[in-house]
Design an enzyme around this catalytic site. Structure first.
Site, mmCIF file in Angstrom:
data_model
loop_
_atom_site.group_PDB
_atom_site.id
_atom_site.type_symbol
_atom_site.label_atom_id
_atom_site.label_comp_id
_atom_site.label_asym_id
_atom_site.label_seq_id
_atom_site.Cartn_x
_atom_site.Cartn_y
_atom_site.Cartn_z
ATOM 1 N N GLU A 69 -16.425 5.202 17.283
ATOM 2 C CA GLU A 69 -16.194 3.921 16.596
ATOM 3 C C GLU A 69 -15.618 4.070 15.182
ATOM 4 O OE1 GLU A 69 -19.943 1.812 16.986
ATOM 5 O OE2 GLU A 69 -19.673 1.601 19.148
ATOM 6 N N ASN A 85 -13.889 7.584 20.753
ATOM 7 C CA ASN A 85 -14.497 6.543 21.571
ATOM 8 C C ASN A 85 -14.673 5.288 20.711
ATOM 9 O OD1 ASN A 85 -16.041 5.915 24.096
ATOM 10 N ND2 ASN A 85 -17.816 5.794 22.712
ATOM 11 N N HIS A 143 -17.832 -2.897 26.483
ATOM 12 C CA HIS A 143 -18.967 -3.827 26.435
ATOM 13 C C HIS A 143 -18.395 -5.232 26.500
ATOM 14 C CE1 HIS A 143 -21.824 -0.667 25.587
ATOM 15 N NE2 HIS A 143 -21.051 -0.214 24.607
ATOM 16 N N GLU A 201 -18.833 3.048 28.505
ATOM 17 C CA GLU A 201 -20.122 2.361 28.280
ATOM 18 C C GLU A 201 -20.126 0.980 28.921
ATOM 19 O OE1 GLU A 201 -21.139 2.385 24.077
ATOM 20 O OE2 GLU A 201 -20.470 4.448 23.815
ATOM 21 N N ASP A 254 -20.614 -2.480 30.381
ATOM 22 C CA ASP A 254 -21.561 -3.529 30.776
ATOM 23 C C ASP A 254 -20.868 -4.870 30.559
ATOM 24 O OD1 ASP A 254 -21.962 -3.816 27.943
ATOM 25 O OD2 ASP A 254 -23.816 -2.633 28.023
HETATM 26 C C1 XIL Z 1 -26.871 1.911 21.652
HETATM 27 C C2 XIL Z 1 -28.137 2.292 22.404
HETATM 28 O O1 XIL Z 1 -28.009 1.907 23.762
HETATM 29 C C3 XIL Z 1 -29.337 1.638 21.795
HETATM 30 O O2 XIL Z 1 -30.529 2.102 22.394
HETATM 31 C C4 XIL Z 1 -29.379 1.926 20.295
HETATM 32 O O3 XIL Z 1 -30.442 1.214 19.717
HETATM 33 C C5 XIL Z 1 -28.069 1.528 19.631
HETATM 34 O O4 XIL Z 1 -27.011 2.188 20.282
HETATM 35 N N1 XIL Z 1 -21.809 1.880 21.234
HETATM 36 C C6 XIL Z 1 -22.197 3.179 21.380
HETATM 37 C C7 XIL Z 1 -23.581 3.493 21.841
HETATM 38 O O5 XIL Z 1 -21.374 4.078 21.214
HETATM 39 O O6 XIL Z 1 -24.075 4.665 21.264
HETATM 40 C C8 XIL Z 1 -24.525 2.353 21.562
HETATM 41 O O7 XIL Z 1 -25.789 2.655 22.138
HETATM 42 C C9 XIL Z 1 -23.959 1.064 22.104
HETATM 43 C C10 XIL Z 1 -22.661 0.729 21.427
#
Ligand code: XIL
Length: 356
Positions: free
Chosen positions: A170, A211, A247, A275, A277
């Site tokens: 990020e 990422n 996400h 990631e 969802d």
């Molecule tokens: C999230 C985890 O799932 C949580 O448990 C934690 O509290 C915060 O981070 N982007 C990412 C991940 O790269 O590492 C994050 O994971 C979600 C957003």
């Protein structure tokens, strides 16, 4: 097969035996195909077996808490063939104070992955978040040394055990500017090349990724990532892939996901959905769940259409252990499995998108 041979045989009066054999082979070949497809269906193909048949992996995030949970872990080990530790390889866990390392939690995730024959995506080495406060209060002229030591120690610890590293996580703001975190403040844009080179020196076998989120479609942020990737490659920096966190909010998967992945792939990079969802405003009704199924389908189809898309990972196994409700109040139901580990419409849609 015995049944169809008998039926055909009983009808075949007056045909010579060679002609009968030919006729049988013509008839039975397609029957064989139909029968084995029906058998695969009956045997409940898994996401991992279907993805592997397409030369991809299908991963999930797992936390230590998940490993103690029960039902969810059996799904994790049977349906998925890649694991991303949800938190266990982040800086606040692995180096909570300067020079004191803790790899126990990450090691437990790696050993689960190993015993279930899953690959590991290392997540992550450098990130502005889940960063222990001591890093932020390090004098700027020492941040580079601290960052390099962290990367070297962690990537060396996991050398040969991770398939890929999210080296920098990020780095961008939504408008495409680089976040002014402690690493940028200390080193400028060059911290990214430095992080990649340091990771490569420690584990030359790992695929090194940048990422980020909101880079799935074509927009200011993904343009900035694209330009950065191009520059890094031109400078000979060891960058192997781009991770699209993905996400999504239900119904809002950008139409340009495939085209966007493809432009990065055209630079010679791997791409991955890291990631995935797709959150729904609760309570989730059947229209939302159907839309979610269609969203998951478009993402999986996009990955299958881009030959350098190596795999898709969902962020967590099921709705009960997803990070969404805790982070986006009012939203949830973001994964392919409900809170009781039952597959949702999105699961069945993904199975079929993968050819099951
Ligand atoms: C999230 C985890 O799932 C949580 O448990 C934690 O509290 C915060 O981070 N982007 C990412 C991940 O790269 O590492 C994050 O994971 C979600 C957003």
């Amino acid at each position: 097969m015995t049944t169809s041979r008998t039926l055909i045989g009983s009808r075949s009066t007056g045909i010579g035996s060679r002609a009968l054999a030919v006729a049988l082979s013509l008839v039975t070949a397609p029957l064989l195909v139909v029968t084995s497809a029906a058998h695969a269906h009956a045997a409940n193909p898994t996401l991992r077996s279907l993805a592997e048949a397409k030369g991809r992996y299908f991963g999930t995030a797992l936390t230590q808490g998940d490993l103690n949970a029960g039902g969810e872990t059996s799904i994790a080990g049977t349906q998925f063939d890649a694991v991303t530790p949800g938190n266990e390889m982040k800086w606040d866990t692995t180096e909570p104070s300067n020079g004191r390392y803790n790899f126990g939690p990450g090691d437990r995730i790696v050993s689960f992955a190993r015993s279930h024959n899953m690959r590991v995506r290392g997540h992550n080495l450098v990130w502005h978040s889940q960063l222990p406060s001591w890093v932020g209060s390090t004098p700027l002229n020492q941040v580079q040394r601290v960052m390099e030591s962290h990367i070297t120690t962690e990537a060396t610890h996991y050398k040969g055990q991770v398939y890929a590293w999210d080296v920098v996580n990020e780095p961008f703001n939504d408008n495409g500017s680089l976040r002014h975190d402690v690493f940028y403040n200390a080193m400028g844009t060059g911290y990214i090349a430095d992080a990649l080179r340091t990771a490569h020196a420690a584990d030359p076998g790992a695929k090194l990724y940048l990422n980020d989120y909101n880079i799935e479609g074509e927009n200011a942020k993904s343009n900035a990532m694209y330009n950065l990737a191009k520059q890094l490659l031109a400078q000979g920096v060891p960058l192997n892939g781009i991770g699209f966190e993905s996400h999504f909010v239900v119904g809002q998967v950008p139409a340009s996901v495939q085209a966007n992945m493809q432009r990065f792939a055209n630079l010679g990079l791997d791409v991955a959905v890291t990631e995935l969802d797709d959150r729904i405003h609760l309570p989730a009704g059947s229209a939302g769940l159907q839309q979610q199924a269609s969203d998951f389908t478009s993402v999986v189809r996009a990955c299958l259409a881009v030959s350098r898309c190596v795999g898709v990972s969902q962020w967590g196994v099921d709705d009960a252990h997803s990070w969404i409700p805790g982070t986006f109040p009012g939203y949830g139901a973001a994964t392919m499995y409900d809170g009781n580990d039952q597959p949702k419409p999105a699961y069945h849609a993904v199975v079929s998108a993968l050819g099951g």
